[in-house]
Motif scaffolding. Structure first.
Motif, PDB file in Angstrom:
ATOM      1  N   ALA A  66       0.859  -1.182   0.000  1.00  0.00           N
ATOM      2  CA  ALA A  66       0.000   0.000   0.000  1.00  0.00           C
ATOM      3  C   ALA A  66       0.891   1.226   0.000  1.00  0.00           C
ATOM      4  N   ARG A  67       0.659   2.113  -0.931  1.00  0.00           N
ATOM      5  CA  ARG A  67       1.434   3.357  -0.990  1.00  0.00           C
ATOM      6  C   ARG A  67       0.591   4.422  -0.312  1.00  0.00           C
ATOM      7  N   ASP A  68       0.857   4.642   0.958  1.00  0.00           N
ATOM      8  CA  ASP A  68       0.006   5.496   1.777  1.00  0.00           C
ATOM      9  C   ASP A  68       0.529   6.918   1.920  1.00  0.00           C
ATOM     10  N   GLY A  69       1.209   7.394   0.902  1.00  0.00           N
ATOM     11  CA  GLY A  69       1.713   8.758   0.957  1.00  0.00           C
ATOM     12  C   GLY A  69       3.093   8.861   1.580  1.00  0.00           C
ATOM     13  N   ALA A  70       3.653   7.741   2.018  1.00  0.00           N
ATOM     14  CA  ALA A  70       5.007   7.759   2.565  1.00  0.00           C
ATOM     15  C   ALA A  70       5.987   8.074   1.448  1.00  0.00           C
ATOM     16  N   SER A  71       7.139   8.563   1.811  1.00  0.00           N
ATOM     17  CA  SER A  71       8.138   8.867   0.800  1.00  0.00           C
ATOM     18  C   SER A  71       8.530   7.583   0.089  1.00  0.00           C
ATOM     19  N   LEU A  72       9.046   7.720  -1.134  1.00  0.00           N
ATOM     20  CA  LEU A  72       9.460   6.548  -1.893  1.00  0.00           C
ATOM     21  C   LEU A  72      10.555   5.774  -1.169  1.00  0.00           C
ATOM     22  N   GLN A  73      11.452   6.481  -0.493  1.00  0.00           N
ATOM     23  CA  GLN A  73      12.524   5.792   0.219  1.00  0.00           C
ATOM     24  C   GLN A  73      11.974   4.948   1.361  1.00  0.00           C
ATOM     25  N   SER A  74      11.073   5.508   2.144  1.00  0.00           N
ATOM     26  CA  SER A  74      10.540   4.726   3.261  1.00  0.00           C
ATOM     27  C   SER A  74       9.643   3.601   2.764  1.00  0.00           C
ATOM     28  N   ALA A  75       8.900   3.828   1.681  1.00  0.00           N
ATOM     29  CA  ALA A  75       8.069   2.769   1.110  1.00  0.00           C
ATOM     30  C   ALA A  75       8.954   1.642   0.578  1.00  0.00           C
ATOM     31  N   GLY A  76      10.063   1.989  -0.065  1.00  0.00           N
ATOM     32  CA  GLY A  76      10.988   0.989  -0.582  1.00  0.00           C
ATOM     33  C   GLY A  76      11.641   0.191   0.526  1.00  0.00           C
ATOM     34  N   LEU A  77      11.996   0.872   1.592  1.00  0.00           N
ATOM     35  CA  LEU A  77      12.605   0.190   2.734  1.00  0.00           C
ATOM     36  C   LEU A  77      11.609  -0.759   3.390  1.00  0.00           C
ATOM     37  N   ARG A  78      10.364  -0.299   3.525  1.00  0.00           N
ATOM     38  CA  ARG A  78       9.321  -1.150   4.103  1.00  0.00           C
ATOM     39  C   ARG A  78       9.082  -2.378   3.221  1.00  0.00           C
ATOM     40  N   ALA A  79       9.051  -2.187   1.899  1.00  0.00           N
ATOM     41  CA  ALA A  79       8.844  -3.299   0.968  1.00  0.00           C
ATOM     42  C   ALA A  79       9.986  -4.306   1.058  1.00  0.00           C
ATOM     43  N   ALA A  80      11.217  -3.818   1.112  1.00  0.00           N
ATOM     44  CA  ALA A  80      12.372  -4.717   1.218  1.00  0.00           C
ATOM     45  C   ALA A  80      12.337  -5.493   2.531  1.00  0.00           C
ATOM     46  N   GLY A  81      11.929  -4.847   3.612  1.00  0.00           N
ATOM     47  CA  GLY A  81      11.830  -5.516   4.904  1.00  0.00           C
ATOM     48  C   GLY A  81      10.780  -6.613   4.898  1.00  0.00           C
ATOM     49  N   ARG A  82       9.625  -6.324   4.320  1.00  0.00           N
ATOM     50  CA  ARG A  82       8.564  -7.344   4.231  1.00  0.00           C
ATOM     51  C   ARG A  82       8.996  -8.514   3.361  1.00  0.00           C
ATOM     52  N   ALA A  83       9.668  -8.203   2.247  1.00  0.00           N
ATOM     53  CA  ALA A  83      10.126  -9.264   1.350  1.00  0.00           C
ATOM     54  C   ALA A  83      11.164 -10.134   2.045  1.00  0.00           C
ATOM     55  N   ALA A  84      12.099  -9.521   2.755  1.00  0.00           N
ATOM     56  CA  ALA A  84      13.114 -10.290   3.479  1.00  0.00           C
ATOM     57  C   ALA A  84      12.458 -11.167   4.541  1.00  0.00           C
ATOM     58  N   GLY A  85      11.461 -10.648   5.242  1.00  0.00           N
ATOM     59  CA  GLY A  85      10.742 -11.438   6.236  1.00  0.00           C
ATOM     60  C   GLY A  85      10.052 -12.634   5.614  1.00  0.00           C
ATOM     61  N   ARG A  86       9.411 -12.420   4.487  1.00  0.00           N
ATOM     62  CA  ARG A  86       8.733 -13.527   3.792  1.00  0.00           C
ATOM     63  C   ARG A  86       9.741 -14.570   3.337  1.00  0.00           C
ATOM     64  N   LEU A  87      10.866 -14.111   2.799  1.00  0.00           N
ATOM     65  CA  LEU A  87      11.894 -15.044   2.343  1.00  0.00           C
ATOM     66  C   LEU A  87      12.451 -15.866   3.503  1.00  0.00           C
ATOM     67  N   LEU A  88      12.712 -15.218   4.619  1.00  0.00           N
ATOM     68  CA  LEU A  88      13.253 -15.932   5.774  1.00  0.00           C
ATOM     69  C   LEU A  88      12.253 -16.934   6.335  1.00  0.00           C
ATOM     70  N   GLU A  89      10.985 -16.553   6.332  1.00  0.00           N
ATOM     71  CA  GLU A  89       9.949 -17.407   6.912  1.00  0.00           C
ATOM     72  C   GLU A  89       9.636 -18.620   6.038  1.00  0.00           C
ATOM     73  N   HIS A  90       9.573 -18.426   4.735  1.00  0.00           N
ATOM     74  CA  HIS A  90       9.076 -19.486   3.855  1.00  0.00           C
ATOM     75  C   HIS A  90      10.106 -20.073   2.892  1.00  0.00           C
ATOM     76  N   HIS A  91      11.175 -19.351   2.632  1.00  0.00           N
ATOM     77  CA  HIS A  91      12.117 -19.769   1.592  1.00  0.00           C
ATOM     78  C   HIS A  91      13.541 -19.506   2.076  1.00  0.00           C
ATOM     79  N   GLY A  92      13.973 -20.197   3.087  1.00  0.00           N
ATOM     80  CA  GLY A  92      15.235 -19.891   3.743  1.00  0.00           C
ATOM     81  C   GLY A  92      16.478 -20.496   3.131  1.00  0.00           C
TER      82      GLY A  92
END
Length: 108
Positions: A66-92
Protein backbone atom coordinates in the motif's frame (compact mmCIF):
# COMPACT_ATOMS: atom_id res chain seq x y z
CA UNK A 1 35.53 -25.32 -6.48
CA UNK A 2 32.41 -24.06 -8.17
CA UNK A 3 32.23 -20.51 -9.53
CA UNK A 4 30.32 -18.23 -7.14
CA UNK A 5 27.50 -17.71 -9.66
CA UNK A 6 26.85 -21.46 -9.74
CA UNK A 7 27.34 -22.15 -6.05
CA UNK A 8 25.41 -19.27 -4.46
CA UNK A 9 21.62 -19.29 -4.17
CA UNK A 10 20.21 -15.79 -4.41
CA UNK A 11 16.98 -14.32 -3.13
CA UNK A 12 15.77 -11.23 -4.95
CA UNK A 13 13.52 -8.59 -3.45
CA UNK A 14 12.41 -6.51 -6.44
CA UNK A 15 10.28 -3.38 -6.16
CA UNK A 16 8.42 -2.76 -9.43
CA UNK A 17 6.07 0.01 -10.48
CA UNK A 18 3.48 -2.15 -12.23
CA UNK A 19 2.62 -5.60 -13.52
CA UNK A 20 4.23 -5.09 -16.94
CA UNK A 21 7.51 -4.06 -15.34
CA UNK A 22 7.32 -7.07 -13.01
CA UNK A 23 6.94 -9.44 -15.96
CA UNK A 24 9.90 -7.86 -17.76
CA UNK A 25 12.19 -8.06 -14.73
CA UNK A 26 11.29 -11.69 -13.95
CA UNK A 27 11.67 -12.70 -17.60
CA UNK A 28 15.13 -11.12 -17.73
CA UNK A 29 16.42 -12.41 -14.39
CA UNK A 30 14.67 -15.73 -13.76
CA UNK A 31 16.71 -18.80 -12.92
CA UNK A 32 15.14 -21.83 -11.23
CA UNK A 33 17.76 -22.01 -8.46
CA UNK A 34 16.99 -18.52 -7.12
CA UNK A 35 13.94 -17.09 -5.32
CA UNK A 36 12.14 -13.87 -6.25
CA UNK A 37 9.71 -11.65 -4.36
CA UNK A 38 8.12 -8.87 -6.39
CA UNK A 39 6.86 -5.88 -4.40
CA UNK A 40 4.32 -3.81 -6.28
CA UNK A 41 1.54 -1.34 -5.65
CA UNK A 42 -1.74 -2.71 -4.36
CA UNK A 43 -4.28 -3.72 -6.98
CA UNK A 44 -2.04 -5.44 -9.54
CA UNK A 45 -1.41 -8.73 -7.80
CA UNK A 46 -4.13 -10.97 -9.26
CA UNK A 47 -3.08 -10.66 -12.90
CA UNK A 48 0.63 -10.95 -12.03
CA UNK A 49 -0.07 -14.07 -9.93
CA UNK A 50 -1.95 -15.56 -12.90
CA UNK A 51 0.99 -14.86 -15.22
CA UNK A 52 3.42 -16.46 -12.74
CA UNK A 53 1.23 -19.60 -12.66
CA UNK A 54 1.08 -19.66 -16.49
CA UNK A 55 4.87 -19.50 -16.64
CA UNK A 56 5.09 -22.24 -13.98
CA UNK A 57 7.47 -20.21 -11.85
CA UNK A 58 7.40 -21.99 -8.49
CA UNK A 59 10.04 -19.63 -7.08
CA UNK A 60 8.42 -16.24 -7.81
CA UNK A 61 6.10 -14.55 -5.29
CA UNK A 62 4.24 -11.23 -5.13
CA UNK A 63 3.74 -8.87 -2.21
CA UNK A 64 1.39 -5.94 -2.56
CA UNK A 65 2.47 -2.70 -0.96
CA UNK A 66 0.00 0.00 0.00
CA UNK A 67 1.43 3.36 -0.99
CA UNK A 68 0.01 5.50 1.78
CA UNK A 69 1.71 8.76 0.96
CA UNK A 70 5.01 7.76 2.57
CA UNK A 71 8.14 8.87 0.80
CA UNK A 72 9.46 6.55 -1.89
CA UNK A 73 12.52 5.79 0.22
CA UNK A 74 10.54 4.73 3.26
CA UNK A 75 8.07 2.77 1.11
CA UNK A 76 10.99 0.99 -0.58
CA UNK A 77 12.61 0.19 2.73
CA UNK A 78 9.32 -1.15 4.10
CA UNK A 79 8.84 -3.30 0.97
CA UNK A 80 12.37 -4.72 1.22
CA UNK A 81 11.83 -5.52 4.90
CA UNK A 82 8.56 -7.34 4.23
CA UNK A 83 10.13 -9.26 1.35
CA UNK A 84 13.11 -10.29 3.48
CA UNK A 85 10.74 -11.44 6.24
CA UNK A 86 8.73 -13.53 3.79
CA UNK A 87 11.89 -15.04 2.34
CA UNK A 88 13.25 -15.93 5.77
CA UNK A 89 9.95 -17.41 6.91
CA UNK A 90 9.08 -19.49 3.85
CA UNK A 91 12.12 -19.77 1.59
CA UNK A 92 15.24 -19.89 3.74
CA UNK A 93 17.55 -21.82 1.43
CA UNK A 94 19.40 -18.82 -0.03
CA UNK A 95 22.86 -17.39 0.56
CA UNK A 96 22.50 -13.73 -0.41
CA UNK A 97 19.64 -11.23 -0.57
CA UNK A 98 19.70 -8.86 -3.53
CA UNK A 99 17.36 -5.84 -3.28
CA UNK A 100 16.47 -4.27 -6.62
CA UNK A 101 14.01 -1.73 -7.95
CA UNK A 102 12.95 -0.48 -11.37
CA UNK A 103 15.80 2.01 -11.20
CA UNK A 104 18.27 -0.88 -10.87
CA UNK A 105 17.38 -2.24 -14.30
CA UNK A 106 16.59 0.71 -16.59
CA UNK A 107 17.30 -1.19 -19.81
CA UNK A 108 14.56 -3.78 -19.39
Amino acid sequence: TEPVAQAARLAFSIEVADEQRGRAVVTALHAPEHTYVLCLAAGSRASLDAWIREQRYANVFVLEEARDGASLQSAGLRAAGRAAGRLLEHHGSWDYLVALSDASAPLL
